[in-house]
Enzyme design. Structure first.
Site, short mmCIF file in Angstrom:
data_model
loop_
_atom_site.label_atom_id
_atom_site.label_comp_id
_atom_site.label_asym_id
_atom_site.label_seq_id
_atom_site.Cartn_x
_atom_site.Cartn_y
_atom_site.Cartn_z
N ARG A 191 8.23 -7.40 9.93
CA ARG A 191 8.45 -5.97 10.14
C ARG A 191 9.62 -5.80 11.11
NH1 ARG A 191 3.35 -7.55 11.24
NH2 ARG A 191 1.56 -6.74 10.12
N CYS A 196 -1.61 -21.58 -10.64
CA CYS A 196 -1.01 -22.92 -10.63
C CYS A 196 0.38 -22.91 -9.98
CB CYS A 196 -0.96 -23.52 -12.04
SG CYS A 196 0.55 -23.18 -12.97
N CYS A 222 -1.20 -18.58 -16.49
CA CYS A 222 -2.01 -17.99 -15.40
C CYS A 222 -1.82 -16.48 -15.36
CB CYS A 222 -1.61 -18.57 -14.06
SG CYS A 222 -1.86 -20.33 -13.89
N ILE A 258 0.84 -1.19 0.00
CA ILE A 258 0.00 0.00 0.00
C ILE A 258 0.88 1.24 0.00
CG2 ILE A 258 -1.71 1.32 1.32
CD1 ILE A 258 -2.74 -1.40 2.34
N ILE A 283 12.46 0.66 10.44
CA ILE A 283 11.55 1.02 9.34
C ILE A 283 10.51 -0.10 9.24
CG2 ILE A 283 11.43 1.83 6.95
CD1 ILE A 283 13.37 3.46 8.66
N LYS A 301 -2.35 -2.14 13.45
CA LYS A 301 -3.28 -1.64 12.43
C LYS A 301 -4.36 -2.64 12.09
CE LYS A 301 -0.11 1.57 10.24
NZ LYS A 301 0.41 2.11 8.99
N HIS A 316 0.82 4.44 1.27
CA HIS A 316 0.04 5.11 2.31
C HIS A 316 0.04 6.62 2.12
CE1 HIS A 316 -0.25 1.49 4.76
NE2 HIS A 316 1.05 1.31 4.69
C1 LIG Z 1 3.49 -7.74 6.51
C2 LIG Z 1 4.04 -6.40 6.12
C3 LIG Z 1 3.23 -5.47 5.50
C4 LIG Z 1 3.74 -4.23 5.13
N1 LIG Z 1 2.97 -3.37 4.41
C5 LIG Z 1 3.48 -2.21 3.95
C6 LIG Z 1 2.70 -1.37 3.14
O1 LIG Z 1 1.57 -1.70 2.78
N2 LIG Z 1 3.23 -0.18 2.75
C7 LIG Z 1 4.48 0.21 3.12
O2 LIG Z 1 4.88 1.31 2.77
N3 LIG Z 1 5.27 -0.60 3.86
C8 LIG Z 1 4.80 -1.80 4.28
N4 LIG Z 1 5.56 -2.64 5.04
C9 LIG Z 1 6.88 -2.20 5.43
C10 LIG Z 1 7.93 -2.33 4.36
O3 LIG Z 1 7.81 -3.54 3.67
C11 LIG Z 1 9.29 -2.20 5.04
O4 LIG Z 1 9.31 -1.04 5.85
C12 LIG Z 1 10.42 -2.13 4.03
O5 LIG Z 1 10.34 -3.20 3.12
C13 LIG Z 1 11.74 -2.15 4.76
O6 LIG Z 1 12.75 -2.09 3.80
P1 LIG Z 1 14.27 -2.19 4.21
O7 LIG Z 1 15.03 -1.90 2.98
O8 LIG Z 1 14.50 -1.36 5.42
O9 LIG Z 1 14.45 -3.69 4.70
P2 LIG Z 1 14.66 -5.06 3.84
O10 LIG Z 1 13.81 -5.11 2.65
O11 LIG Z 1 14.54 -6.18 4.81
O12 LIG Z 1 16.15 -4.92 3.35
C14 LIG Z 1 17.25 -5.08 4.21
C15 LIG Z 1 18.32 -5.82 3.44
O13 LIG Z 1 19.50 -5.84 4.22
C16 LIG Z 1 20.19 -7.04 3.93
N5 LIG Z 1 21.12 -7.31 5.02
C17 LIG Z 1 20.84 -7.55 6.31
N6 LIG Z 1 21.98 -7.71 7.01
C18 LIG Z 1 23.01 -7.56 6.14
C19 LIG Z 1 24.43 -7.61 6.27
N7 LIG Z 1 25.02 -7.83 7.44
N8 LIG Z 1 25.17 -7.43 5.16
C20 LIG Z 1 24.58 -7.20 3.95
N9 LIG Z 1 23.24 -7.13 3.79
C21 LIG Z 1 22.46 -7.31 4.86
C22 LIG Z 1 19.07 -8.07 3.82
O14 LIG Z 1 19.46 -9.19 3.05
C23 LIG Z 1 17.96 -7.27 3.16
O15 LIG Z 1 17.90 -7.46 1.76
C24 LIG Z 1 5.09 -3.89 5.43
C25 LIG Z 1 5.90 -4.83 6.05
C26 LIG Z 1 5.40 -6.08 6.37
C27 LIG Z 1 6.29 -7.10 6.99
#
Ligand SMILES: Cc1cc2nc3c(=O)[nH]c(=O)nc-3n(C[C@H](O)[C@H](O)[C@H](O)COP(=O)(O)OP(=O)(O)OC[C@H]3O[C@@H](n4cnc5c(N)ncnc54)[C@H](O)[C@@H]3O)c2cc1C
Length: 482
Positions: A334, A460, A425, A70, A358, A273, A72
Site C-alpha cells: 500500500r 497446480c 485447474c 473488494i 492512494i 483494518k 468497498h
Molecule cells: C494488500 C492490499 C489490499 C488492498 N485491498 C484493496 C481492496 O480490497 N479494495 C480497494 O479498492 N483497494 C485495495 N487496495 C488498494 C489498491 O490496490 C491501490 O489503492 C491501487 O491499486 C493503487 O493503484 P495505483 O494506480 O495508484 O498504483 P499502482 O498500481 O502501484 O500503479 C502505479 C504504477 O506507476 C508505475 N510507475 C512508478 N514509477 C514510475 C515512473 N517513474 N515512471 C513510469 N511509471 C512509474 C508503476 O510501475 C506502477 O505500475 C489494496 C492494496 C493492498 C496493497
C-alpha cells in the site's frame, strides 16, 4: 518503436524503441488502476493527445495486481475526507461500469464480526460512522443471525455489523478494461517506459527523460503509486513520502469456497483494518492482509512469519479454512504516507496533478479519482475539450459466478478453440488465450497472460499446463492466424 497493440485499428501500445516524435497534451505517469482510469477519462475528450506511460512491461503490474479485490462501500472511511467521498462515488461508478463492461462482481456483502465485549461495544460507533458516510443499509445483528449466516465461523462471535453493499470484484479486468478503452479511443500506451527526469519548460512544453528516450508533454498527471513521491520531487514538490505498507495474503483452494458466504471483516483497530476472510470472484478464498511498514518499495515477497500470523488469525475466524489446500500466497504494497487522506492536488504553474497516497481503496475509488483529477486539470487551465461518449468495451469473463467459455455450447460450436481446455485447474481454453494475445492491450509476460485468462493460476500453479501456455504465449498474436 515496435507497436504490439492491435495496429490494424490504429491503436498504439509500445514496449520498446524510441517514443513517437510528437508533443502530448497530457502524459499520465503510471498505468495502475488509477493511471488507467485517468487515461480513460481523458480519452473521452476528443482531440486531446494523451500518453499513458509505465515503467513496467504491462498495465496494472504494481499494487493494482495484488490487493484484496473488494469493491468497498466506504462505510468505514473517515467521514468528511476526500477518500470517503471518492470511495463512495467510485463504488457506485465502478459497480455500474463493471455491469456494462463484463467485469465480474459478486455482491456477497460483509459481516464485521465482534469477538469480544469491547468489539461488540464498538459496533454502534461503526454503524453511526457508516451513516455519516452516507451508507444507510448497515445494521447490527446478534450472534444467532451471525451463526446462521456463517455456519462455519469459529466459536465466540458475539454479533456483527451487517454491510450488505460490500462486493468482490476482479481487479485485473478492471485495469485492463480502462486501459483497453483508453487505447481504443486514441491514448498512446508506452510500456517499459520509466520516467527518470523532468526538464524545465521550454515554452509550454517540457521534456520527460524516460528509459526509452525523450517524451514531450504540456501537462503531466503523476499516478506513480509507490513512487508518486519520487516523481513529485522531479516536479519540484516535497509534499509527502510514501512508506510501503506490505499486505501478505493466502489464497485457498476452490474447495474452501463453500465455507464462507460473506466478506468477514474484523473490528478495525488503531493499527489498521485487520485481517479478513473473503471469497474471490475466481472461486477461491482469501485470508489477509498483514500490515507491515517497510523501507523497500520492491519487497513484495511473502515471509514465514507473515503467513504464520495469518494462519493463526484465520484459525480463529474460520477454523476449517486452515484444513484446506493453499493455492498461492502473494503480497501487495500500500502507498501509505504521513497524511491520513489521499494527496491529490494540482499545480497550475508546473502544469501537473499529483495523485498520491492512494493506499487501500484505490481500486474502488479509481473512476471517481479519475473524474476528480480531470476536473483539477480543467480548473488548472489545461483547456480540456468537452467530454464525449467512449465506445463501450466488453471484457472476457474470469468470474466463476458467470458462464465461462468452456461452459458455453454456443461459443464452442462457433469456434472449437473455446472447447479446448489448456489450463485444467482454471478451465482456461485455447480460445481465451488466443484472444488475450491478440487483444488491444496484449500481455507482456506469462504473468500478464495469467491476469487476463487465469491460465497457470490454479492449484497446480502451471505445473501441468505451464509448457503449453508458454508455447502459446511465445507464438503470440500470430496464434489467431494458424
Ligand atoms: C494488500 C492490499 C489490499 C488492498 N485491498 C484493496 C481492496 O480490497 N479494495 C480497494 O479498492 N483497494 C485495495 N487496495 C488498494 C489498491 O490496490 C491501490 O489503492 C491501487 O491499486 C493503487 O493503484 P495505483 O494506480 O495508484 O498504483 P499502482 O498500481 O502501484 O500503479 C502505479 C504504477 O506507476 C508505475 N510507475 C512508478 N514509477 C514510475 C515512473 N517513474 N515512471 C513510469 N511509471 C512509474 C508503476 O510501475 C506502477 O505500475 C489494496 C492494496 C493492498 C496493497
Amino acid at each position: 518503436m515496435t507497436p504490439v497493440g492491435s495496429v490494424d485499428d490504429g491503436t498504439s501500445v509500445t514496449r520498446d524503441g524510441a517514443l513517437p516524435d510528437v508533443t502530448y497534451d497530457v502524459t499520465v505517469v503510471g498505468a495502475g488502476v488509477v493511471g488507467c482510469a485517468v487515461a480513460r477519462e481523458l480519452a473521452a475528450r476528443p482531440g486531446l493527445r494523451v500518453a499513458l506511460v509505465d515503467a513496467s512491461n504491462d498495465v496494472g503490474d504494481g499494487t493494482s495486481k495484488a490487493n484484496t479485490a473488494i469493491l468497498h462501500t466506504g462505510f468505514d472511511a473517515v467521514p468528511g475526507s476526500l477518500e470517503a467521498r471518492l470511495v463512495r462515488e467510485g463504488s457506485r461508478l465502478l459497480a455500474a461500469y463493471a455491469a456494462d463492461s463484463g467485469i465480474p462482481v459478486e455482491p456477497v456483502g460483509a459481516l464485521l464480526v465482534a469477538w469480544d465485549e469491547e468489539q461488540l461495544d464498538a459496533l454502534p460507533t461503526l454503524l453511526a460512522k457508516a451513516e455519516r458516510n452516507g451508507y444507510d443499509a448497515a445494521r447490527i445483528i446478534g450472534p444467532e443471525e451471525v451463526r446462521s449466516r456463517e455456519p462455519h465461523l469459529g466459536p465466540g462471535a458475539l454479533g456483527a455489523l451487517d454491510v450488505p453493499g460490500e462486493s468482490v470484484i476482479c481487479p485485473w479486468m478492471t485495469v485492463l478494461a480502462y486501459a483497453t478503452q483508453a487505447v481504443r479511443a486514441g491514448v498512446d500506451l508506452h510500456l517499459n517506459c520509466r520516467v527518470n527526469t523532468v526538464d524545465a519548460f521550454d515554452g509550454d512544453v517540457r521534456v520527460l527523460g524516460t528509459g526509452r528516450g525523450a517524451l514531450r508533454t504540456r501537462w503531466l498527471v503523476n499516478a506513480a503509486g509507490l513512487h508518486a513521491d519520487a516523481v513529485d520531487r522531479l516536479l519540484g514538490h516535497d509534499d509527502f513520502t510514501v512508506t510501503p505498507r506490505r499486505g501478505q495474503l493466502i489464497v485457498f483452494d476452490k474447495l474452501a469456497r463453500d465455507l464462507v458466504r460473506h466478506i468477514l471483516l474484523p473490528v478495525p483497530t488503531a493499527l489498521g483494518k485487520g485481517v479478513l476472510v473473503a471469497p474471490t470472484v475466481y472461486g477461491n478464498v482469501l485470508l489477509g492482509p498483514t500490515a507491515e511498514d517497510l523501507d523497500d518499495k520492491s519487497a513484495t515477497g511473502s515471509t514465514a512469519e507473515g503467513i504464520a500470523t495469518l494462519r493463526e488469525k484465520g484459525r480463529a475466524i474460520l477454523p476449517e479454512l486452515l484444513d484446506e489446500e493453499v493455492t498461492a500466497v502473494y503480497a501487495g504494497l500500500r502507498a501509505a504516507t504521513e497524511h491520513d487522506d489521499y494527496r491529490i492536488s494540482a499545480d497550475p504553474g508546473r502544469r501537473c496533478v499529483t495523485v498520491g497516497g492512494i493506499r487501500s481503496t484505490g481500486l474502488t475509488a479509481s473512476l471517481a479519482i479519475a473524474a476528480y483529477v480531470t476536473a483539477l486539470l480543467d480548473d488548472a487551465g489545461a483547456g480540456l475539450p468537452e467530454a464525449g461518449d467512449l465506445p463501450p468495451v466488453r471484457m472476457p469473463n474470469l468470474g466463476e459466478a458467470f458462464p465461462r467459455p468452456y461452459q458455453r455450447a454456443d461459443l464452442i460450436a462457433a469456434d472449437p478453440a473455446y472447447g479446448t481446455v489448456v489450463c485444467h485447474c482454471e478451465r482456461v481454453t485455447r480460445g481465451e488465450i488466443r484472444d488475450a494475445l491478440a487483444a488491444t492491450v496484449p500481455p507482456g509476460s506469462l504473468e500478464g497472460l495469467r491476469r487476463r485468462t487465469r491460465a497457470r493460476g490454479g492449484r497446480c500453479q502451471g505445473f501441468h499446463c505451464g509448457a503449453v501456455v508458454r508455447e502459446l504465449f511465445e507464438r503470440g498474436a500470430e496464434l489467431g492466424d494458424r
